[in-house]
Design an enzyme around this catalytic site. Structure first.
Site, mmCIF file in Angstrom:
data_model
loop_
_atom_site.group_PDB
_atom_site.id
_atom_site.type_symbol
_atom_site.label_atom_id
_atom_site.label_comp_id
_atom_site.label_asym_id
_atom_site.label_seq_id
_atom_site.Cartn_x
_atom_site.Cartn_y
_atom_site.Cartn_z
ATOM 1 N N HIS A 150 0.867 -1.172 0.149
ATOM 2 C CA HIS A 150 0.195 0.155 -0.249
ATOM 3 C C HIS A 150 0.828 1.453 -0.140
ATOM 4 O O HIS A 150 0.493 2.139 -0.473
ATOM 5 C CB HIS A 150 -1.670 0.465 0.628
ATOM 6 N N HIS A 151 1.969 1.107 0.065
ATOM 7 C CA HIS A 151 3.146 2.563 0.234
ATOM 8 C C HIS A 151 3.228 3.108 -0.854
ATOM 9 O O HIS A 151 4.130 3.547 -1.127
ATOM 10 C CB HIS A 151 4.091 2.119 0.742
ATOM 11 N N ALA A 152 3.230 1.645 -2.234
ATOM 12 C CA ALA A 152 3.666 2.737 -3.661
ATOM 13 C C ALA A 152 3.424 4.074 -4.071
ATOM 14 O O ALA A 152 2.052 3.402 -4.391
ATOM 15 C CB ALA A 152 3.700 1.094 -4.227
#
Length: 638
Positions: A150-152
């Site tokens: 979920h950080h990209a």
């Protein structure tokens, strides 16, 4: 700090909770490794899959190996330049991409490793295919534990994440669904997903995360979205040490309010395992069941749901939790004792399906959490009503180019290619075991090929050779095995032997008295073996109804009993009434060897002078005593 709030509810596994579950797994995902010492280990997905298979959870869901996402599919969200860089860079040529590494934040947290682009394709492909199957109504729940990165960002790697599979999956869902709800229970804020949909009302993002001096530094309560997406971004900042009961007291009311106000048509749930107690990078205190309670609560709404992995850096705990949550999603109870599997040593020393909370302090006070909860619900009320979308034609294909009849065509192709195969790989993966099925009929070789280890004490089918007598002496089949035949003679007890000798002595005494009487009546001129008549000329005896022997007739006199050295010590003593007296058996426990015995012919007492006329040799008392002693010794031997 003391916990408060309602207790954790047990998973609801009743018949009404059964869902059609599609499970996506690529066996190659565990082959990738970031760099030595890096906390992110794709091998954890392989551990979770091994537990899922050996618990038998796979029997309740369809298993798929999704096609890896292509460059074109990744660029539905990410920029072309960024994806081109990921496709080209390798550990061997990374020095020539120094400028691009700085631009795209590829370096420390997100290193370059062998197979980087392929790993991203596996992760994104599973999430996109899961969303596509939900859109077409092929399943109710889709699981991809390799997803949840979920950080990209659009053109940047971040927090161990390169390609945001969650955003790509939501984009696929939006092709068919009006509104999609994203829920994030990772310890870190889901900044990449929130940023992607920060300006739209078609996706509501809800994140429960640690906030304050913690990566990524975003996710404040006041971050609620902008423009058309205002109030459609929900952040619930938390402090260290939150436990099961406290988490439940905020998660359930907030999600319930979101469902009431937003009314989504699909849900994406990110199940990051770094919110578990004892995680290498986490700071929460959730147990496995506290974490799974969130999954069970979301499942209860009955919405099409895409369940993804995420963070989690203590491999054994992440594998336990994801396997347990898979069981919750398919409605299967799981034994607390772990089944034997190829990674069994990872779970020592308890080898149990459990992740327990620790005694760390809960820094989340009741007043703090109540204020945050009230503010979040107030922001939700400002959304007024569920947003609508413009009417459009429902697309005939997915982003990956799949159509509704693709599965039928693939089934037909599989059948044509494997006409002589009972269980093909595709059929085995799609088969779902019914609850009322008494005996599984899956291919055992295929099961072993998929990592299922036979469990002790869980024999599926009974075979006649499973019940062999352990006390058997020898087997007819194994007589030529070279093993010596066992000695089956039983040892004779000393007491029994003494009793037998005493009984034989009494019989021997009677024999000696009778033989002494015979010797005294024998005439001196009748000694010699040449005078003994042949047995062929003996008189045929006739016995009347009372057992008396009739000796009348013209035949010569009947011979007297001939004592043999091997005869048993139980001769018959003739009575004065000329009847055949029954012999007295010896009470020895072991029978003596059988020998040929002579017929005993008794004469009346008045004719005792003629008994020895058959010419038997005269025996002295010394000879009789010697023979009797020898007979007793042989009879007493076992």
């Amino acid at each position: 700090m003391t916990s408060f709030g309602p207790p954790i509810d047990p998973p609801t596994n009743g018949p009404s909770q059964k869902k059609r579950v599609a499970y996506f797994y690529d066996s190659d995902v565990g082959n990738y490794a970031y760099v030595a010492g890096h906390p992110m280990k794709p091998h954890r997905i392989r551990l979770a899959h091994s537990l899922i298979m050996n618990y038998g959870v796979y029997q309740k869901m369809e298993i798929y190996r999704a096609k890896p996402a292509t460059r074109h599919e990744m660029t539905q969200f990410h920029t072309d330049e960024y994806i081109d860089f990921l496709q080209k860079v390798t550990p061997d040529n990374m020095d020539s991409f120094a400028k691009e590494q700085g631009k795209y934040n590829v370096g420390d947290d997100c290193p370059v490793f062998d197979g980087l682009f392929e790993f991203c394709g596996i992760s994104a492909g599973g999430s996109m295919e899961g969303a596509a199957r939900l859109n077409r109504g092929k399943c109710d729940i889709a699981i991809n534990w390799a997803g949840g990165l979920h950080h990209a960002k659009k053109s940047e790697a971040s927090g161990f994440c390169y390609v945001n599979d969650i955003v790509l999956g939501i984009i696929e869902l939006l092709r068919f669904k009006k509104r999609v709800l994203y829920i994030d229970i990772d310890v870190h804020h889901g900044d990449g997903v929130e940023e992607a949909f920060y300006t739209t009302d078609r996706v509501m993002t809800v994140s429960f995360h640690k906030y304050g001096e913690y990566f990524p530094g975003t996710g404040e309560l006041r971050d609620i979205g902008v423009g058309q997406g205002k109030n459609y971004a929900v952040n619930f900042p938390l402090r260290d040490g939150i436990d099961d009961v406290t988490y439940k007291s905020i998660f359930e009311p907030v999600i319930q309010s979101v469902m009431d106000y937003y009314q989504p048509e699909a849900i994406v749930l990110q199940c990051g395992g770094d919110s578990l107690s004892g995680d290498r990078l986490g700071c929460f205190n959730l147990s496995m069941r506290g974490h799974a309670n969130c999954v069970n609560f979301v499942k209860g709404f009955g919405m099409p749901t895409l369940v993804l992995g995420g963070g989690g850096y203590t491999m054994r705990n992440v594998a336990r939790t994801w396997a347990y949550e898979t069981g919750v999603l398919v409605g299967q109870d799981m034994n607390p004792t772990l089944p034997f599997n190829e990674y069994y040593e990872y779970y020592g020393p308890d080898y149990e399906l459990d992740v327990r909370s620790s005694n760390m302090e809960n820094a989340n006070s009741k007043d703090y959490l109540e204020k945050i909860k009230i503010q979040v619900i107030e922001n939700l009320k400002k959304t007024a009503h569920a947003p609508s979308v413009q009417m459009t034609d429902v697309p005939r294909t997915t982003l990956t180019g799949a159509a509704d009849n693709d599965d039928d065509e693939m089934d037909d192709q599989d059948e044509d290619d494997n006409k002589d195969t009972r269980h093909t790989k595709r059929r085995w993966d799609q088969r779902i075991t019914r609850d009322d099925e008494l005996d599984e009929s899956e291919d055992e070789e295929e099961a072993r090929a998929n990592g299922i280890v036979p469990q002790n004490g869980q024999i599926k089918r009974r075979n006649i050779m499973d019940y062999q007598n352990p006390n058997t002496a020898a087997s007819d089949v194994e007589m030529d095995s070279g093993m010596a035949t066992p000695d089956v003679r039983h040892e004779v007890d000393d007491v029994v032997t003494a009793m037998a000798i005493e009984a034989n002595a009494e019989v021997n005494q009677e024999v000696m008295e009778k033989k002494a009487l015979d010797v005294a009546t024998v005439e001196a001129g009748e000694v010699g073996p040449s005078n003994a008549p042949s047995r062929a000329h003996s008189v045929k005896q006739t016995v009347d109804g009372e057992g008396d022997v009739d000796m009348t007739g013209d035949a010569p006199e009947a011979p007297a009993p001939k004592v043999e050295a091997e005869a048993p010590p139980a001769p018959t003593v003739p009575s004065p009434t000329a009847t055949v007296a029954p012999s007295t058996p010896a009470p020895a426990p072991a029978p003596a060897p059988a020998t040929d015995t002579k017929e005993v012919i008794a004469e009346p007492a008045a004719d005792t002078t003629e008994v020895k006329q058959e010419g038997e040799s005269e025996r002295t008392e010394k000879d009789v005593t010697s023979e009797a002693s020898k007979e007793i010794a042989e009879a007493s031997q076992p």
